[in-house]
Design a protein around this motif. Structure first.
Motif, PDB file in Angstrom:
ATOM      1  N   GLU A 137      -1.272   3.773  -4.089  1.00 38.21           N
ATOM      2  CA  GLU A 137      -2.513   3.873  -4.851  1.00 38.21           C
ATOM      3  C   GLU A 137      -2.594   5.208  -5.577  1.00 38.21           C
ATOM      4  OE1 GLU A 137      -4.949   1.680  -5.396  1.00 38.21           O
ATOM      5  OE2 GLU A 137      -3.849   0.133  -4.293  1.00 38.21           O
ATOM      6  N   SER A 138      -2.194   6.271  -4.892  1.00 33.31           N
ATOM      7  CA  SER A 138      -2.333   7.619  -5.445  1.00 33.31           C
ATOM      8  C   SER A 138      -1.014   8.244  -5.875  1.00 33.31           C
ATOM      9  CB  SER A 138      -2.986   8.532  -4.403  1.00 33.31           C
ATOM     10  OG  SER A 138      -2.128   8.668  -3.270  1.00 33.31           O
ATOM     11  N   ILE A 193       2.885  10.639   1.813  1.00 29.94           N
ATOM     12  CA  ILE A 193       2.102  10.484   3.039  1.00 29.94           C
ATOM     13  C   ILE A 193       2.729  11.272   4.180  1.00 29.94           C
ATOM     14  CG2 ILE A 193       1.246   8.846   4.750  1.00 29.94           C
ATOM     15  CD1 ILE A 193       1.407   6.678   2.578  1.00 29.94           C
ATOM     16  N   TYR A 199       5.399   7.029   0.581  1.00 28.73           N
ATOM     17  CA  TYR A 199       4.525   7.357  -0.535  1.00 28.73           C
ATOM     18  C   TYR A 199       3.399   6.336  -0.643  1.00 28.73           C
ATOM     19  CZ  TYR A 199       7.824  10.775  -2.488  1.00 28.73           C
ATOM     20  OH  TYR A 199       8.633  11.873  -2.694  1.00 28.73           O
ATOM     21  N   ASP A 200       2.182   6.827  -0.879  1.00 25.22           N
ATOM     22  CA  ASP A 200       1.026   5.985  -1.102  1.00 25.22           C
ATOM     23  C   ASP A 200       1.113   5.374  -2.499  1.00 25.22           C
ATOM     24  OD1 ASP A 200      -1.782   5.433  -2.130  1.00 25.22           O
ATOM     25  OD2 ASP A 200      -2.232   5.937  -0.042  1.00 25.22           O
ATOM     26  N   SER A 219       0.818  -1.209   0.000  1.00 31.29           N
ATOM     27  CA  SER A 219       0.000   0.000   0.000  1.00 31.29           C
ATOM     28  C   SER A 219       0.854   1.262   0.000  1.00 31.29           C
ATOM     29  CB  SER A 219      -0.947   0.011   1.204  1.00 31.29           C
ATOM     30  OG  SER A 219      -0.212  -0.023   2.417  1.00 31.29           O
ATOM     31  N   TRP A 220       2.085   1.173   0.501  1.00 31.16           N
ATOM     32  CA  TRP A 220       2.987   2.309   0.464  1.00 31.16           C
ATOM     33  C   TRP A 220       4.433   1.836   0.438  1.00 31.16           C
ATOM     34  CZ3 TRP A 220       5.489   1.689   5.124  1.00 31.16           C
ATOM     35  CH2 TRP A 220       4.749   1.248   6.224  1.00 31.16           C
TER      36      TRP A 220
END
Length: 349
Positions: free
Chosen positions: A294-295, A299, A291-292, A275-276
């Motif tokens: 997904e996007s 973070i 860092y995420d 996830s990150w």
């Protein structure tokens, strides 16, 4: 338990006079092994009340120790002296020393299963060794010895996928190669040219390069870390940069740059659920960035005074140890606040 990157906190640090380039951690402990600019390999028990660095003894290195990797009950270290040294961790004694490369060795890794040792160096060779006896299995390369401006290149980065199927290597010019770990055949390549800066005016010199590569837990994505375009090549005054690829299709999923905390991304670690990612590095100061995946959003980030050259994370993802310029640091990541609140609440009647 799910840890929350926004709850990163530096717990303590231990200062020194040297530069620590590599770090390994004995499983289920706070016992660390670090490689130093004073040519030594040391054990450091971060869990002790008054920890001290204990040197490994024997036929060691004659230059900077740039990497350390655990292989079962042994350790392998690499150095600018071109040698690989196997050590017995229990008594901190050298077992064997091999003249492995003709130029500076930048990194050593161990494949999952502890059966092979991979070393990379500025002779642009990727060498595969039998972990048990130190015998050379193969020497391969797809990295040019010269940069596009006809100066010597460097081979900085190497990693293995969690399932042991793939290897990846990256060089100064931004060239990344993916290898089949069994056959050692090239199966893919990626280019990250923004990570290479050439200055034709002030002096004939270049800087940057791919400094870290890391596969996602399922092996489908590859994170490539380095630095963005640098204005003054005498300093690491460029943005930290990470590019995320679906390496089999060649699709670049994210380009992640940050100017707030600048410098090289020296190491990348994926969260177990992908996830990150956690990135460590820096310029004259150090950073940890999350860092995420997904996007692509940043973070959280934090850092200290010492450039982070390497990091290790514990099994629960609650503790991070960093090897830095003149220090070892311990960081903690707390449990997600919502889960922590729920866990501490009284049960409903």
């Amino acid at each position: 338990m799910t840890t929350d990157p926004k709850r990163l906190k530096r717990a303590t640090q231990w200062n020194s006079q040297d530069i620590l380039f590599g770090i390994a951690r004995l499983p289920e402990t706070d016992r660390l092994i670090v490689g130093s600019s004073d040519f030594g390999v040391y054990e450091f028990d971060a869990g002790a009340e008054a920890p001290e660095r204990i040197p490994f003894e024997g036929d060691g290195h004659t230059s900077y120790v740039t990497g350390v990797a655990l292989v079962g009950e042994q350790l392998v270290s690499c150095s600018y002296d071109g040698r690989l040294v196997w050590w017995n961790v229990a008594d901190r004694a050298a077992i064997r020393s091999i003249d492995a490369h003709a130029k500076w060795i930048r990194r050593v890794i161990v494949t999952p299963g502890d059966d092979r040792v991979i070393s990379i160096a500025d002779d642009m060779q990727i060498k595969v060794w039998n972990a048990a006896d130190g015998e050379l299995v193969a020497a391969i390369s797809d990295h040019a010895p010269l940069t596009p401006h006809n100066y010597p290149s460097m081979l900085y980065a190497a990693t293995a996928s969690a399932d042991g199927k793939w290897l990846a290597t990256g060089d100064k010019t931004g060239h990344v190669v993916i290898w089949d770990a069994a056959s050692l055949e090239k199966v893919g390549e990626l280019e990250t040219p923004v990570m290479y800066t050439w200055d034709p005016r002030q002096r004939r010199h270049s800087i940057g390069g791919v400094r870290s590569v890391a596969f996602s837990p399922d092996g489908t994505r590859l994170a490539v870390g380095g630095i963005g375009t640098i204005g003054n090549i005498d300093h690491l005054g460029g943005p930290s940069r990470v590019e995320i690829f679906d390496w089999q299709s060649g699709e670049r999923v994210f380009e992640l740059e940050d100017e707030e905390r600048k410098g090289l991304v020296e190491q990348i670690v994926w969260a177990p659920d992908a996830s990150w990612i956690l990135c460590g590095g820096g310029d004259h100061k150090g950073f940890l960035k999350f860092y995420d995946m997904e996007s692509g959003d940043l973070i959280h980030q934090d850092g200290g005074d010492g450039h982070v050259h390497g990091l290790v994370v514990d099994e629960n993802w609650t503790t991070i140890f960093t090897a830095c310029h003149q220090r070892i640091e311990k960081w903690t990541i707390a449990e997600d606040a919502a889960e922590e609140s729920t866990a501490g609440a009284a049960p409903e009647s």
